[in-house]
Design an enzyme around this catalytic site. Structure first.
Site, PDB file in Angstrom:
ATOM      1  N   LYS A 131       0.606  -1.027  -0.065  1.00  0.00           N
ATOM      2  CA  LYS A 131      -0.096   0.108   0.251  1.00  0.00           C
ATOM      3  C   LYS A 131       0.907   1.730  -0.167  1.00  0.00           C
ATOM      4  O   LYS A 131       1.888   1.133   0.441  1.00  0.00           O
ATOM      5  CB  LYS A 131      -0.697  -0.001   0.951  1.00  0.00           C
ATOM      6  CG  LYS A 131      -0.694  -0.398   3.034  1.00  0.00           C
ATOM      7  CD  LYS A 131       0.131   1.161   3.389  1.00  0.00           C
ATOM      8  CE  LYS A 131       0.969   1.235   4.552  1.00  0.00           C
ATOM      9  NZ  LYS A 131       1.642   2.677   4.679  1.00  0.00           N
TER      10      LYS A 131
ATOM     11  N   PRO B 283      10.137  -4.822   0.715  1.00  0.00           N
ATOM     12  CA  PRO B 283      10.762  -4.169   1.994  1.00  0.00           C
ATOM     13  C   PRO B 283      10.610  -4.410   3.329  1.00  0.00           C
ATOM     14  O   PRO B 283       9.495  -4.248   3.274  1.00  0.00           O
ATOM     15  CB  PRO B 283      11.846  -3.020   1.404  1.00  0.00           C
ATOM     16  CG  PRO B 283      11.111  -2.360   0.266  1.00  0.00           C
ATOM     17  CD  PRO B 283      10.609  -3.803  -0.326  1.00  0.00           C
TER      18      PRO B 283
ATOM     19  N   GLY C 125       9.546  -0.345   5.302  1.00  0.00           N
ATOM     20  CA  GLY C 125       9.102   0.567   4.059  1.00  0.00           C
ATOM     21  C   GLY C 125       8.211   1.488   4.334  1.00  0.00           C
ATOM     22  O   GLY C 125       8.044   2.498   3.230  1.00  0.00           O
TER      23      GLY C 125
ATOM     24  N   SER D 276       0.547  -6.771   5.027  1.00  0.00           N
ATOM     25  CA  SER D 276      -0.699  -7.012   4.164  1.00  0.00           C
ATOM     26  C   SER D 276      -0.479  -8.722   4.550  1.00  0.00           C
ATOM     27  O   SER D 276      -1.289  -9.400   3.898  1.00  0.00           O
ATOM     28  CB  SER D 276       0.033  -6.711   3.137  1.00  0.00           C
ATOM     29  OG  SER D 276      -0.358  -7.363   1.625  1.00  0.00           O
TER      30      SER D 276
ATOM     31  N   ASP E 268      -2.008  -1.086  10.429  1.00  0.00           N
ATOM     32  CA  ASP E 268      -2.609  -1.063   8.973  1.00  0.00           C
ATOM     33  C   ASP E 268      -3.386  -2.430   8.691  1.00  0.00           C
ATOM     34  O   ASP E 268      -3.719  -2.474   7.005  1.00  0.00           O
ATOM     35  CB  ASP E 268      -1.635  -0.505   8.313  1.00  0.00           C
ATOM     36  CG  ASP E 268      -1.069   0.289   8.195  1.00  0.00           C
ATOM     37  OD1 ASP E 268      -1.984   1.443   8.592  1.00  0.00           O
ATOM     38  OD2 ASP E 268       0.628   0.472   7.768  1.00  0.00           O
TER      39      ASP E 268
HETATM   40  C1  LIG Z   1       1.355   5.063  10.266  1.00  0.00           C
HETATM   41  C2  LIG Z   1       1.557   4.077  10.018  1.00  0.00           C
HETATM   42  C3  LIG Z   1       0.738   3.697   8.218  1.00  0.00           C
HETATM   43  O1  LIG Z   1       0.309   3.581   7.389  1.00  0.00           O
HETATM   44  O2  LIG Z   1       3.169   3.718   9.396  1.00  0.00           O
HETATM   45  P1  LIG Z   1       3.894   2.396   8.635  1.00  0.00           P
HETATM   46  O3  LIG Z   1       3.736   1.395   9.541  1.00  0.00           O
HETATM   47  O4  LIG Z   1       2.880   2.167   7.461  1.00  0.00           O
HETATM   48  O5  LIG Z   1       4.813   3.013   8.393  1.00  0.00           O
HETATM   49  C4  LIG Z   1       1.012   2.843  10.060  1.00  0.00           C
HETATM   50  O6  LIG Z   1      -0.244   3.276  10.984  1.00  0.00           O
HETATM   51  C5  LIG Z   1       1.412   2.459  11.311  1.00  0.00           C
HETATM   52  O7  LIG Z   1       0.826   0.946  11.784  1.00  0.00           O
HETATM   53  P2  LIG Z   1       2.296   0.051  11.866  1.00  0.00           P
HETATM   54  O8  LIG Z   1       2.736  -0.581  11.416  1.00  0.00           O
HETATM   55  O9  LIG Z   1       1.031  -1.121  12.521  1.00  0.00           O
HETATM   56  O10 LIG Z   1       2.255   0.631  13.773  1.00  0.00           O
HETATM   57  P3  LIG Z   1       2.817  -0.288  14.818  1.00  0.00           P
HETATM   58  O11 LIG Z   1       3.204  -1.410  14.925  1.00  0.00           O
HETATM   59  O12 LIG Z   1       1.375  -0.152  15.963  1.00  0.00           O
HETATM   60  O13 LIG Z   1       2.787   0.488  16.279  1.00  0.00           O
HETATM   61  C6  LIG Z   1       4.183   1.124  15.920  1.00  0.00           C
HETATM   62  C7  LIG Z   1       4.654   2.003  17.363  1.00  0.00           C
HETATM   63  O14 LIG Z   1       4.338   3.220  16.683  1.00  0.00           O
HETATM   64  C8  LIG Z   1       3.176   3.885  17.512  1.00  0.00           C
HETATM   65  N1  LIG Z   1       2.229   4.088  16.809  1.00  0.00           N
HETATM   66  C9  LIG Z   1       1.832   4.079  15.587  1.00  0.00           C
HETATM   67  C10 LIG Z   1       0.171   4.284  15.122  1.00  0.00           C
HETATM   68  C11 LIG Z   1      -0.243   5.370  16.077  1.00  0.00           C
HETATM   69  N2  LIG Z   1      -1.199   5.580  14.904  1.00  0.00           N
HETATM   70  N3  LIG Z   1       0.430   5.719  16.640  1.00  0.00           N
HETATM   71  C12 LIG Z   1       1.875   5.714  17.664  1.00  0.00           C
HETATM   72  O15 LIG Z   1       2.350   6.029  18.181  1.00  0.00           O
HETATM   73  C13 LIG Z   1       3.727   3.354  18.231  1.00  0.00           C
HETATM   74  O16 LIG Z   1       4.552   3.403  19.128  1.00  0.00           O
HETATM   75  C14 LIG Z   1       3.579   2.023  18.776  1.00  0.00           C
HETATM   76  O17 LIG Z   1       4.441   0.742  19.456  1.00  0.00           O
HETATM   77  N1  LIG Z   2       5.491 -11.351   7.631  1.00  0.00           N
HETATM   78  C1  LIG Z   2       6.682 -10.116   7.655  1.00  0.00           C
HETATM   79  N2  LIG Z   2       6.791  -9.551   6.674  1.00  0.00           N
HETATM   80  C2  LIG Z   2       7.406  -8.185   6.861  1.00  0.00           C
HETATM   81  N3  LIG Z   2       7.923  -7.844   8.206  1.00  0.00           N
HETATM   82  C3  LIG Z   2       7.790  -8.163   9.262  1.00  0.00           C
HETATM   83  C4  LIG Z   2       7.008  -9.656   8.951  1.00  0.00           C
HETATM   84  N4  LIG Z   2       6.480 -10.172  10.365  1.00  0.00           N
HETATM   85  C5  LIG Z   2       7.237  -9.038  11.425  1.00  0.00           C
HETATM   86  N5  LIG Z   2       7.689  -8.440  10.932  1.00  0.00           N
HETATM   87  C6  LIG Z   2       8.018  -7.414  11.797  1.00  0.00           C
HETATM   88  O1  LIG Z   2       7.754  -6.037  11.123  1.00  0.00           O
HETATM   89  C7  LIG Z   2       7.957  -4.980  10.729  1.00  0.00           C
HETATM   90  C8  LIG Z   2       7.839  -4.487   9.640  1.00  0.00           C
HETATM   91  O2  LIG Z   2       6.893  -4.451   8.818  1.00  0.00           O
HETATM   92  P1  LIG Z   2       6.751  -3.781   7.468  1.00  0.00           P
HETATM   93  O3  LIG Z   2       5.439  -4.474   7.120  1.00  0.00           O
HETATM   94  O4  LIG Z   2       7.729  -4.853   6.377  1.00  0.00           O
HETATM   95  O5  LIG Z   2       6.969  -2.158   7.515  1.00  0.00           O
HETATM   96  P2  LIG Z   2       6.403  -0.881   7.115  1.00  0.00           P
HETATM   97  O6  LIG Z   2       4.600  -1.491   8.325  1.00  0.00           O
HETATM   98  O7  LIG Z   2       7.198  -0.254   7.588  1.00  0.00           O
HETATM   99  O8  LIG Z   2       5.523  -1.190   6.182  1.00  0.00           O
HETATM  100  C9  LIG Z   2       9.281  -5.933   9.930  1.00  0.00           C
HETATM  101  O9  LIG Z   2      11.008  -5.197  10.385  1.00  0.00           O
HETATM  102  C10 LIG Z   2       9.551  -6.757  10.980  1.00  0.00           C
HETATM  103  O10 LIG Z   2      10.447  -7.033  12.240  1.00  0.00           O
END
Ligand SMILES: C[C@@](CO)(OP(=O)(O)O)[C@H](O)COP(=O)(O)OP(=O)(O)OC[C@H]1O[C@@H](n2ccc(N)nc2=O)[C@H](O)[C@@H]1O
Ligand SMILES: Nc1ncnc2c1ncn2[C@@H]1O[C@H](COP(=O)(O)OP(=O)(O)O)[C@@H](O)[C@H]1O
Length: 291
Positions: free
Chosen positions: A19, A102, A105, A112, A144
């Site tokens: 995404k 990646p 990323g 997903s 997400d």
């Molecule tokens: C901000 C987004 C946009 O798509 O970033 P990406 O991860 O895709 O880059 C996502 O919602 C990220 O979602 P996700 O990657 O599932 O985050 P999580 O593992 O749940 O959160 C990692 C940490 O980021 C912080 N966190 C995350 C999401 C949010 N809305 N507020 C936060 O403060 C929290 O400290 C949490 O412990």
């Molecule tokens: N199946 C998986 N694919 C990717 N990352 C994973 C998976 N399972 C656990 N992880 C952990 O989740 C972290 C964030 O994952 P990813 O979805 O690739 O990043 P982002 O949320 O930034 O797009 C990775 O750095 C990895 O440590």
């Protein structure tokens, strides 16, 4: 990654698309520390692929390793076990992952993969769970996951779980992949992060505009991301997706995107993919439902 290819014996092969966050505004911080967002999600026709085969003994076995992620922490295994526990299903699964996205990323590879696992095993185990139930279970695995479970481009609010489906143009994107892993938690804990963007209505957003509030913090902390934005900005307005590290620009056709991709330095890998309002996963599942 070291993943074995998906064997012919896998009963089910499903995509796990990437995404983009076309914009991402941070409105505030909740009492639990999580941040309230407004973001626009669109899928790409590029992603990982998973294979599934039924096991009668109830075991969940992922046969493809991701360096740095142990088996039981992999979101695929966690998603499978959660679905097993909540459904009481006695069946298990062998799972294979062809990892193309990646890590860290900002294009949602892990989330997903988790969503594809939930939908794939719901199909294989014939659970007949509703999308609402699967999305709710998915939210416990990551903010997400629900959008990938629902598979429709969406304007998201809350922490990303309140989804309003939207119809967007489907341009081609060039996605550059800076060779650095950005920690989402680190970005959200940065004192300099903008946390007070006023809420906007989905209609004004579709008329254009928006930005990524994480971008100033990420480009300051990660020179690799800053350089990628500078390079891509020479050709097209470039923006960060999620909390990075990937940055992207949009093009009206594939050729224009490919031309720019060829001009980026070898140190900055990239890929070209089309934005899609319906995810590849849901397109594939729809063809299975017809059989
Ligand atoms: C901000 C987004 C946009 O798509 O970033 P990406 O991860 O895709 O880059 C996502 O919602 C990220 O979602 P996700 O990657 O599932 O985050 P999580 O593992 O749940 O959160 C990692 C940490 O980021 C912080 N966190 C995350 C999401 C949010 N809305 N507020 C936060 O403060 C929290 O400290 C949490 O412990
Ligand atoms: N199946 C998986 N694919 C990717 N990352 C994973 C998976 N399972 C656990 N992880 C952990 O989740 C972290 C964030 O994952 P990813 O979805 O690739 O990043 P982002 O949320 O930034 O797009 C990775 O750095 C990895 O440590």
């Amino acid at each position: 990654m070291s993943g074995a290819a998906i064997p012919l014996g896998a009963a089910l092969r499903l995509p796990a698309p990437a995404k983009l966050n076309l914009m991402l505004h941070i409105l505030g911080r909740r009492a639990d520390g999580y941040h309230e967002l407004q973001t626009l999600f669109q899928f790409l026709d590029h992603g990982d692929e998973l294979g599934f085969a039924l096991r009668e003994d109830g075991e969940i076995r992922l046969h493809s390793a991701i360096p740095g992620v142990n088996h039981d922490n992999n979101l695929i295994v966690r998603a499978a076990r959660q679905l097993q526990q909540h459904s009481g299903c006695p069946l298990g699964a062998d799972i294979w992952l062809d990892k193309r996205l990646p890590l860290g990323g900002g294009i949602g590879g892990g989330s997903s993969d988790a969503a594809t696992t939930l939908l794939g095993l719901d199909h294989l185990w014939q659970l007949g769970w509703s999308e609402d139930r699967l999305a709710e279970l998915g939210l416990g695995l990551g903010a997400d996951v629900p959008v990938f479970v629902r598979g429709r481009a969406a304007f998201a609010e809350g922490v990303g779980e309140q989804l309003t489906p939207v119809e967007l143009a489907e341009p081609w994107f060039l996605v550059a992949v800076p060779q650095v892993l950005v920690s989402t938690a680190e970005v959200f804990s940065d004192p300099e992060l903008t946390r007070d963007t006023p809420p906007i209505k989905v209609r004004s957003l579709l008329e254009g505009g928006g930005r990524n509030d994480c971008q100033p913090v990420v480009q300051k902390r990660y020179p690799e991301v800053r350089n990628a934005l500078i390079l891509l900005n020479k050709f097209v307005p470039a923006r960060l997706t999620g909390t990075g590290a990937c940055v992207f620009g949009s093009f009206p056709n594939r050729d224009d995107a490919d031309k720019v991709a060829r001009q980026l330095p070898a140190a900055l890998p990239s890929f070209v993919a089309q934005g899609r309002n319906v995810s590849m996963l849901h397109r594939k599942l729809a063809t299975l439902a017809k059989k």
